[in-house]
Design an enzyme around this catalytic site. Structure first.
Site, PDB file in Angstrom:
ATOM      1  N   GLU A 111       0.831  -1.173  -0.052  1.00  0.00           N
ATOM      2  CA  GLU A 111       0.125   0.121   0.109  1.00  0.00           C
ATOM      3  C   GLU A 111       0.859   1.161   0.019  1.00  0.00           C
ATOM      4  OE1 GLU A 111      -0.965   2.952   2.881  1.00  0.00           O
ATOM      5  OE2 GLU A 111      -2.092   1.099   3.868  1.00  0.00           O
ATOM      6  N   GLU A 209       6.474   2.450  11.785  1.00  0.00           N
ATOM      7  CA  GLU A 209       5.116   2.348  11.915  1.00  0.00           C
ATOM      8  C   GLU A 209       4.456   1.589  12.825  1.00  0.00           C
ATOM      9  OE1 GLU A 209       2.661   2.822   8.377  1.00  0.00           O
ATOM     10  OE2 GLU A 209       0.762   2.623   9.435  1.00  0.00           O
TER      11      GLU A 209
HETATM   12 ZN   LIG Z   1       0.883   2.410   6.780  1.00  0.00          ZN
END
Ligand SMILES: [Zn+2]
Length: 1021
Positions: A111, A209
């Site tokens: 993504e 993240e």
């Molecule tokens: Zn992310």
């Protein structure tokens, strides 16, 4: 409702939970809003073929004023859903079903990486570059546990087409370069990338993240719950990526995953709004879909989970959270059941309904049996019904527990289920949940088309019937009929899904003081397992590859191939809302006449300027409890029941209205708000009257329980919103307004509440709250705003106001307070707040000018420019923080921030270097770059406002049309000279006493070498 954690490309800049829940935005629309008649919706017929698609179905959905068109692409079987509605805020999204079978974070890293450049747009990171060439009202990409979606929304037609091109090309023809994979996924790199003799460590945006995501215990719990209760297929792994598994992912596997999953045959395309559909179909087909052949997507189908024949138990460890309860009381217990197949639309609706009946509010059986005994810190945030996966899940969790209560809770849970099966639910309780559904259908939210998309995506992902899901009235009618036909209907549902359901999981979680150290050790082992087998030659290659990456990161792209809007796309006029201003008795009242769809929206601000500072500190707690303790005529259960049967709830929260004219000045108050269907208006006024006429708050036992719940809510999610807390704390070092906000909603408030609870007794606090309430709830302190239909009158409102108590001598208008909070210093005031998570949240603040000052708009544009040109590349791309940038707050504070940041002092240096970067680079900034920064500002200024919130910023802050108009003109006129001037005045010649810094993160930050800074360490224990 429980929502499975969905990972987003951009950090969600949410407000703190205690800060105003209304987004700050003004009302304006962009040009080129396509009028209704240009929508081509009327030309579609079922059975017709158009641009490679067949029209399968067309249905009007009256409850949403929507016409749904379902299309299927003939060659590839790609599905397309268009929801026509006369709404300018159009949405487009490309969704794929992505079902990984390991925890390397494949779909999540993909993504990120597809948005790093594509065939048509071979520039680095076109997604982030487009953020400033567009007027998008929403732009993001998300990875769920079995889907990946790329949605955006905009009110401007050229923008819509531009973004569509970027998104489609990114999804179907991404470059997926190796250096993009290294930047976004993971890489081995020398600690000092310029020195090959330094140690190798792991870096990468997603790697960091996910380390940040699992710094919240709630995330560990949700991930574990899903993995254990749905073990057999894709839900048994972590789609976002387990930091210890991410480094097993190869670039080749990423490219293969794209081939297998990002294919039209595995794709679902969505559009919403009033823009024409045919040009989009033509573009999608001719540029992309017709170039593919059908590829059976059977490899992405998720089978239904085989049901267990007996219940299971699991125990997990988590981090000890230093801001929360004592160690022994940080355990949680969750009881979860696997429920129905998500494609059974009615059953999903029914179980959502039953879950609300069981859990929500003081009349719910589980609230009575599990919350009221006061043995916990309340429900965990993941409590509720989760319909994000193929099989739905019911989960009920209690947090803030002692281990010795585990057994008791399971027993209470089972007894509650037995008693519901035996005696059913109360009539009025059922009525209140049904009422909430009906009101929810009429109330319009700001991002209507996006919300529909998010609601439909999980069902669509498994080929469920979307039309049936949209027909809410049919579902409600069916439920009512079933209940009428069989009085024990709901009891049978509870028996089937709870009592007789063996697919039950009891998941307990306890803190471990060694947790952090174990994580650190595991990461060390991982690195050494990667480094050990490397030859000197391998290490040389790694060093060179990383140098190549940093050269690419430093390279200036030719962004001119990206589409962009121009200043002509922005309307120079601020639209006006029909408005009346009048006094009702002593109460100044603003009436906004808008199409509210049959709802009355009420807001009031009670001035709190007459309270002592100590009393002010109690306002957040008062706001939390005042509607939960019953009134003189109704006990808290009956009061809550009436509230929910007649309104959408009574809201009370602290309000700190920034002055538009003067620094350190604000309107202190309490914001009360509610809305209801027009025919319930008298009930709504009666409910507020009862609050205004409270003579005493006296139920100490209940109050004690509410305080415990309040504390638990307050300290939950600090890490998740760490940047907001850090920014507010840093702003509070330089601005009197921000300091007051920090005292009432930030880290200062948390520590105040901890002290209060430790040192005072509950009877005394409750007595003091009664005193404060009696001073405040008085019509002489009140000013109001109403959003109503043009034909509605104010009779019932006037009757309500006239009967309110009026003893105060206060004047509600112009009740601004000014505070100065600092004395001149010779060093920058800096706070290090200790939070035991493995990432940092850094912030630096500089006090500038109020909103109406001529430099304000220049500073706004400058903030956007610094973010996109300097801070984002430095902090995210090079340093691996999830996010970072510069913002200007309404009270005139420039705030630098970083989010989930592996660094701290290095980041503070980057903040400090911004002034030098500007000095060196401003002369080379192009007109286009200034335009982009302005567009970035206008995205916020022109975001859509739903009918219930029109005029809200005028009411809250005095932002009327004239002020907005002047601000708009000033923004449009900003040029490079102006940017140079404010750089000089506020960043280069910056006064030390107007600067503050905050780092929220793990202890042992090295502040010793930092010149001109005075650091205080705040332990927060
Ligand atoms: Zn992310």
């Amino acid at each position: 409702m429980m929502l499975q954690r969905i990972l987003q490309l951009k950090p969600n800049v949410r407000s703190l939970k205690t800060v105003s829940r209304y987004a700050y935005s003004s009302q304006a629309v962009t040009k080129q809003a396509i009028p209704e008649e240009t929508s081509d919706i009327a030309t579609f017929k079922v059975g017709e073929k158009i641009h490679g698609f067949s029209v399968k179905d067309i249905q009007k959905i009256s409850e949403f004023n929507v016409t749904a068109i379902c299309l299927l692409h003939d060659a590839t079987k790609a599905e397309y859903l268009h929801l026509y509605r006369n709404d300018n805020n159009n949405v487009f999204s490309v969704n794929f079903r992505t079902t990984p079978m390991d925890s390397t974070g494949l779909p999540h890293i993909l993504e990120h990486t597809v948005l790093c450049g594509s065939q048509l747009y071979p520039v680095r990171d076109p997604f982030f570059k487009m953020l400033n060439r567009s007027l998008a009202t929403f732009m993001n990409a998300m990875t769920g546990s079995d889907f990946t979606m790329y949605p955006f929304s905009t009110q401007n037609y050229s923008d819509y087409r531009n973004l569509q091109k970027i998104y489609l090309d990114a999804a179907f023809r991404p470059n997926l370069n190796q250096t993009d994979f290294m930047q976004e996924g993971w890489r081995l790199e020398n600690v000092d990338p310029k020195d090959k003799n330094t140690d190798l460590i792991i870096k990468g945006v997603v790697y960091n993240e996910m380390k940040g995501a699992f710094s919240e215990n709630e995330s560990i719990l949700q991930q574990k719950l899903q993995n254990v209760i749905l073990p057999d297929h894709t839900y048994g792994v972590c789609s976002g990526g387990d930091p210890l598994k991410i480094p097993d992912l190869t670039w080749e596997a990423l490219k293969q995953f794209h081939k297998d999953h990002y294919h039209p045959s595995n794709c679902r395309i969505y559009s919403y709004g009033n823009f024409p559909l045919i040009p989009t179909l033509e573009y999608v087909n001719s540029e992309y879909l017709r170039k593919f052949e059908y590829q059976n997507p059977k490899h992405t189908v998720v089978p239904s989970q085989a049901r267990w024949d007996k219940p299971k138990k699991e125990h997990v460890l988590c981090r000890f959270e230093n801001m929360r309860e004592p160690f022994e009381q940080q355990n949680s217990l969750t009881i979860a059941y696997l429920m129905n197949d998500i494609t059974d639309i009615y059953e999903t609706f029914l179980l959502q309904f039953v879950t609300e009946l069981l859990i929500k509010g003081p009349n719910a059986p589980f609230y009575k049996s599990l919350i009221e005994p006061n043995i916990s810190g309340g429900f965990t945030p993941s409590t509720g019904f989760d319909s994000q996966q193929r099989d739905t899940i019911f989960a009920l969790g209690l947090q803030g527990l002692k281990v010795e209560n585990f057994e008791k809770i399971e027993k209470l849970f089972d007894e509650t289920i037995d008693s519901v099966i035996a005696s059913g639910f109360q009539e009025q309780h059922i009525e209140s949940v049904l009422h909430r559904y009906e009101l929810g259908l009429k109330h319009e939210s700001a991002n209507f088309g996006l919300n529909l998309l998010f609601g439909l995506t999980p069902t669509w992902n498994h080929n469920g019937d979307l039309i049936m899901q949209l027909r809410c009235n049919d579902l409600i009618d069916k439920l009512k009929n079933q209940m009428k036909a069989n009085p024990s209907y709901l009891q049978n549902v509870v028996k089937k899904y709870f009592k007789d359901n063996n697919h039950r999981l009891v998941l307990t979680m306890s803190p471990d003081k060694e947790y952090e150290q174990k994580q650190v050790n595991a990461e060390k082992e991982l690195i050494s397992s990667k480094v050990k087998p490397l030859s000197d030659q391998n290490k040389e290659e790694i060093f060179k590859k990383c140098l190549q990456l940093s050269e690419e990161q430093a390279k200036i792209d030719n962004t001119s191939i990206l589409p962009t809007l121009s200043m002509n796309d922005i309307s120079s006029e601020v639209p006006r809302v029909m408005k009346d201003k009048k006094k009702v008795g002593p109460v100044p009242t603003q009436v906004f006449k808008v199409d509210t769809n049959g709802i009355t929206y009420f807001r009031g601000i009670l001035s709190t300027s007459q309270l002592s500072p100590e009393q002010q500190m109690m306002l957040p707690l008062l706001s939390y409890v005042i509607t939960k303790l019953g009134t003189d005529s109704l006990n808290y259960r009956d009061f809550d029941s009436l509230v929910n049967r007649k309104t959408a709830g009574l809201g009370v929260q602290t309000h700190i209205g920034d002055s538009l004219y003067q620094l350190h000045s604000y309107e202190p108050g309490l914001l009360i708000s509610s809305y209801c269907l027009n025919h319930n208006i008298d009930y709504m006024w009666d409910l507020w009257s009862q609050i205004f006429n409270l003579s005493e708050l006296k139920d100490v036992a209940r109050f004690e329980m509410l305080v415990k719940l309040y504390m638990s809510n307050l300290t939950h999610g600090v890490a998740d919103s760490g940047h907001l807390y850090a920014m507010l704390a840093a702003q509070g070092l330089v601005s009197g307004v921000a300091y007051q906000k920090d005292l009432l909603t930030g880290l200062e408030h948390i520590s105040y509440m901890k002290r209060l609870v430790k040192t005072s007794n509950f009877t005394a606090i409750l007595t003091e709250l009664t005193n404060v309430a009696k001073i405040l709830f008085d019509k002489n302190n009140l000013r109001c705003s109403l959003n109503i239909l043009p034909e509605n009158d104010l009779q019932s409102f006037e009757d309500f106001v006239n009967k309110l108590p009026g003893n105060s001598m206060n004047q509600a208008e112009s009740a601004y307070t000014t505070t100065k909070i600092w004395a001149p210093t010779d060093s920058v005031n800096c706070h290090h707040h200790v939070l035991n998570v493995p990432v940092n949240y850094c912030s630096k603040s500089i006090l500038t000018v109020p909103y109406t000052h001529q430099d304000y708009s220049k500073l706004q544009v400058l903030s956007k420019l610094c973010t996109s040109k300097f801070l984002h590349p430095e902090l995210r791309e090079k340093q691996g923080a999830y996010g970072g940038g510069l913002k200007l707050s309404m009270d005139g504070v420039l705030s630098f921030y970083s989010y989930r940041d592996p660094q701290n002092t290095q980041t503070l240096d980057t903040f400090d270097n911004t002034a030098k970067w500007l000095t060196d680079n401003l002369s080379n900034i192009t007109e286009q770059e200034v335009l982009e920064a302005k567009l970035g500002v206008f995205q916020g200024v022109d975001s859509p406002v739903p009918p219930g919130a029109k005029g809200l910023n005028e009411f809250l802050y005095g932002l009327d049309t004239d002020i907005l108009q002047r601000h708009r003109a000033a923004l449009m006129a900003v040029n490079i000279e102006g940017l140079k001037q404010v750089t000089e005045n506020y960043l280069i010649n910056c006064d030390i006493s107007k600067t503050g810094k905050v780092v929220l993160g793990p202890k042992n930050m090295d502040t010793t070498d930092r010149a001109e800074e005075l650091w205080t360490v705040v332990e927060n224990e």
